[in-house]
Write a protein that holds these residues in place. Structure first.
Motif, PDB file in Angstrom:
ATOM      1  N   GLN A 385       0.829  -1.207   0.000  1.00 32.02           N
ATOM      2  CA  GLN A 385       0.000   0.000   0.000  1.00 32.02           C
ATOM      3  C   GLN A 385       0.865   1.260   0.000  1.00 32.02           C
ATOM      4  O   GLN A 385       0.567   2.232  -0.711  1.00 32.02           O
ATOM      5  N   VAL A 389      -0.377   3.254  -3.155  1.00 26.71           N
ATOM      6  CA  VAL A 389      -1.437   4.240  -2.918  1.00 26.71           C
ATOM      7  C   VAL A 389      -0.880   5.644  -3.136  1.00 26.71           C
ATOM      8  O   VAL A 389       0.171   6.003  -2.593  1.00 26.71           O
ATOM      9  N   ASP A 390      -1.568   6.422  -3.962  1.00 32.75           N
ATOM     10  CA  ASP A 390      -1.192   7.806  -4.284  1.00 32.75           C
ATOM     11  C   ASP A 390       0.126   7.926  -5.045  1.00 32.75           C
ATOM     12  O   ASP A 390       0.744   8.986  -5.060  1.00 32.75           O
ATOM     13  N   VAL A 393      -0.313   8.609 -10.151  1.00 39.18           N
ATOM     14  CA  VAL A 393      -1.668   9.150 -10.284  1.00 39.18           C
ATOM     15  C   VAL A 393      -1.915   9.575 -11.736  1.00 39.18           C
ATOM     16  O   VAL A 393      -1.111  10.294 -12.340  1.00 39.18           O
ATOM     17  N   SER A 412      -8.772   4.744 -13.407  1.00 45.01           N
ATOM     18  CA  SER A 412      -8.940   6.185 -13.222  1.00 45.01           C
ATOM     19  C   SER A 412     -10.416   6.566 -13.156  1.00 45.01           C
ATOM     20  O   SER A 412     -10.765   7.741 -13.316  1.00 45.01           O
ATOM     21  N   GLU A 437     -12.411   1.752 -10.562  1.00 49.27           N
ATOM     22  CA  GLU A 437     -11.915   2.246  -9.277  1.00 49.27           C
ATOM     23  C   GLU A 437     -11.594   3.722  -9.440  1.00 49.27           C
ATOM     24  O   GLU A 437     -11.083   4.137 -10.484  1.00 49.27           O
ATOM     25  N   ASP A 438     -11.863   4.512  -8.417  1.00 48.79           N
ATOM     26  CA  ASP A 438     -11.678   5.957  -8.504  1.00 48.79           C
ATOM     27  C   ASP A 438     -10.327   6.438  -7.979  1.00 48.79           C
ATOM     28  O   ASP A 438     -10.065   7.646  -7.970  1.00 48.79           O
ATOM     29  N   GLY A 439      -9.463   5.524  -7.546  1.00 47.65           N
ATOM     30  CA  GLY A 439      -8.197   5.937  -6.947  1.00 47.65           C
ATOM     31  C   GLY A 439      -7.232   6.594  -7.900  1.00 47.65           C
ATOM     32  O   GLY A 439      -6.387   7.395  -7.499  1.00 47.65           O
ATOM     33  N   CYS A 440      -7.300   6.244  -9.197  1.00 45.15           N
ATOM     34  CA  CYS A 440      -6.445   6.824 -10.250  1.00 45.15           C
ATOM     35  C   CYS A 440      -4.958   6.524 -10.024  1.00 45.15           C
ATOM     36  O   CYS A 440      -4.100   7.142 -10.667  1.00 45.15           O
ATOM     37  N   ASP A 441      -4.613   5.591  -9.144  1.00 41.43           N
ATOM     38  CA  ASP A 441      -3.212   5.342  -8.804  1.00 41.43           C
ATOM     39  C   ASP A 441      -2.840   3.890  -9.094  1.00 41.43           C
ATOM     40  O   ASP A 441      -3.643   3.103  -9.614  1.00 41.43           O
ATOM     41  N   TYR A 443      -2.399   1.473  -7.062  1.00 43.53           N
ATOM     42  CA  TYR A 443      -3.214   0.556  -6.262  1.00 43.53           C
ATOM     43  C   TYR A 443      -4.552   0.286  -6.941  1.00 43.53           C
ATOM     44  O   TYR A 443      -5.015  -0.854  -7.005  1.00 43.53           O
ATOM     45  N   ALA A 444      -5.179   1.333  -7.475  1.00 44.59           N
ATOM     46  CA  ALA A 444      -6.482   1.179  -8.129  1.00 44.59           C
ATOM     47  C   ALA A 444      -6.383   0.271  -9.342  1.00 44.59           C
ATOM     48  O   ALA A 444      -7.287  -0.544  -9.593  1.00 44.59           O
TER      49      ALA A 444
END
Length: 560
Positions: A385, A389-390, A393, A412, A437-441, A443-444
């Motif tokens: 993670q 995560v982040d 992007v 994204s 997934e909305d994380g755009c990273d 991890y997503a």
């Protein structure tokens, strides 16, 4: 317009009627630039002046909603050069339009589409490199697949393939001279990452400029794997000889999905129907292949991020092997399947059918527990993670402007999947969901692939139910297809499917013979890889490695 700004939707219904696209209304929007109109199999095409491409594409994008430039095809005729921009809508890819830009033989200069669609950067560089068309106002028009010292354009009609290629040794070259600098007082350092194979999904060279420890500029350098796949297809017959090649584009394996891309294009061009039973077989085998590809993507990503071969990579390969055993039973091959035929598939499921279906059901029954195991091992891991995560992007509008598709785009938050949005096969008859997934990273993108494995399992389960209950006398695996296919001269088609890595499209033009005059492969990896600088600049080298792994590229398909 900034890449981050969404395309205005105030007039998104321009040119749209209840029956589909109103091409007359669309032509009226850009009438001052249109000199002719063509009918391609999949869509109408507007022929425009070579100095009006930016105005034309900008109007179609902002006023008519054609926000997806899926492919750019370049080719040479006896009397002209030609660029074709294949346009779609992310909201509805069944609404398609092509923009054809001819140029003279003695002065092949066309305006660049890059200011309108960022994805045109690499596509136009490839067209310049291989065909020889110059694109005015292009921000970086130089070769992309061949060395800068290469003489001639290999897809040009006057290209002499026997000429010697003299590669001079350039001395005293400053590698930073043309690179971005963070400022006059910055202390930048140029680093070559690659070219090497391990952990880069093929032979890739990443030219990186660091400002301190952060990436100030990055350029993926491709072209180390010359496959000549398009040229081999142009020298092969539609009916028999082309189909074995698609397995080799994305060999991870994406074979059956690749085969479907060619089959869909050829069947559209030749107006070939596919029996319903064969469509179910195609759908089942394609989703088994998707699971295979996503398992390898997960395993190699774990290798990229953790450097862990024993646990994560081998766990993923373990499950991938089970699916490959099933596909080997079905197709007779373990990697290069060659299972599809124009008009259907090569053969039915193996006998005894009950044992084959039982093997599939055993795998599907065990899969939920395996998925939970991956979440414990990978996505729930604190180190994973922190790495993902982040990082990497990629905002949705940037992804769309680069022509990103597949899990990269859906990671994204963009709800776009050709299986649902431009239905083919048996997908529109089955119950399944598009995963976003909305994380755009980074991890997503991993989560999207893992969740897509579950959706593929749902599709396969329904296909097995259908195949089990299908009346024996109606199990038709192929339609009647002429031994030799000769589509009408100048017939053109662009069709695409949703492969594991994104939108895999095929453009073909017929010259009236049994072989295509032009065969162009729209590789999802080629377009997705363009996003790497957007994801990496301002981050660190380890973040870039994770971002590259999250794209799930295979260089054999990038270079084709």
């Amino acid at each position: 317009m900034s890449l981050e700004e969404p395309v205005p939707d105030t007039t998104e219904e321009v040119g749209v009627t209840e029956d589909g696209l109103d091409y007359d209304a669309l032509e009226a929007l850009v009438s001052e630039h249109v000199v002719d109109r063509e009918s391609h199999v999949n869509a109408e095409a507007f022929v425009v002046y070579p100095d009006a491409i930016q105005d034309t594409l900008s109007t179609l994008k902002e006023e008519a909603g054609f926000d997806h430039c899926s492919c750019v095809t370049a080719q040479e005729y006896e009397d002209r050069f030609e660029s074709i921009y294949h346009l779609k809508k992310f909201d509805d890819p069944t609404q398609q339009l092509s923009v054809v830009v001819p140029t003279t033989k003695d002065d092949p200069i066309s305006e660049s589409a890059e200011p309108v669609f960022r994805t045109a950067d690499w596509h136009e560089r490839e067209a310049y490199d291989l065909v020889g068309i110059d694109y005015d106002d292009h921000p970086d028009l130089r070769r992309i697949l061949l060395p800068e010292t290469w003489q001639g354009h290999p897809l040009g009609q006057d290209y002499n393939q026997n000429q010697p290629q003299i590669v001079p040794l350039r001395e005293h070259a400053n590698p930073l001279e043309q690179d971005h600098r963070a400022g006059e007082d910055s202390d930048t350092m140029f680093i070559n990452i690659g070219p090497h194979h391990p952990a880069t999904h093929g032979v890739l060279h990443v030219k990186t400029v660091l400002d301190g420890e952060q990436i100030a500029d990055l350029e993926p350098d491709i072209g180390y794997l010359h496959r000549c796949e398009e040229q081999m297809c142009q020298q092969s017959t539609y009916r028999h000889q082309i189909m074995p090649y698609p397995d080799r584009w994305d060999y991870t394996p994406g074979g059956i999905l690749n085969e479907w891309a060619y089959a869909r294009a050829a069947e559209s061009m030749a107006d070939i129907d596919v029996p319903e039973y064969a469509q179910v077989l195609r759908t089942m085998s394609a989703e088994l292949t998707r699971i295979c590809a996503h398992m390898l993507a997960l395993g190699t990503f774990g290798l990229d991020v953790y450097g862990d071969f024993t646990a994560i990579f081998m766990y993923a390969v373990r499950d991938r092997e089970i699916v490959q055993n099933i596909l080997e039973d079905l197709t007779g091959q373990r990697l290069m399947f060659n299972y599809f035929r124009l008009g259907g598939v090569s053969w039915d499921v193996p006998e005894p059918r009950e044992e084959f279906f039982e093997k599939i059901r055993d795998f599907l029954d065990d899969l939920p527990e395996r998925i939970e195991e991956y979440h414990d091992l990978v996505t729930g891991n604190e180190i994973f993670q922190m790495r993902c995560v982040d990082t990497g992007v990629l905002p949705p509008e940037v992804a769309k402007n680069y022509g990103a598709t597949g899990p990269v785009l859906r990671g994204s938050g963009v709800d776009y999947d050709l299986r649902r949005d431009d239905p083919y096969g048996y997908y529109d008859e089955l119950d399944w969901d598009v995963v976003t997934e909305d994380g755009c990273d980074n991890y997503a993108r991993v989560l999207v692939r893992m969740r897509e494995v579950e959706e593929s399992a749902k599709i396969i389960d329904q296909c097995v139910d259908l195949l089990e209950d299908w009346p024996e006398e109606e199990r038709k695996i192929q339609s009647n297809v002429p031994r030799t296919l000769r589509p009408d001269a100048d017939k053109e088609v662009y069709e695409a499917v949703e492969c594991a890595k994104g939108e895999l499209g095929i453009y073909m033009r017929s010259d009236g013979t049994d072989k295509p005059a032009r065969f162009k492969i729209r590789s999802p990896c080629f377009s997705n890889l363009q996003t790497l600088p957007e994801m990496s600049e301002g981050e660190y080298i380890p973040d870039m490695v994770a971002s590259l792994g999250s794209l799930d590229i295979v260089l054999g398909e990038v270079d084709r």
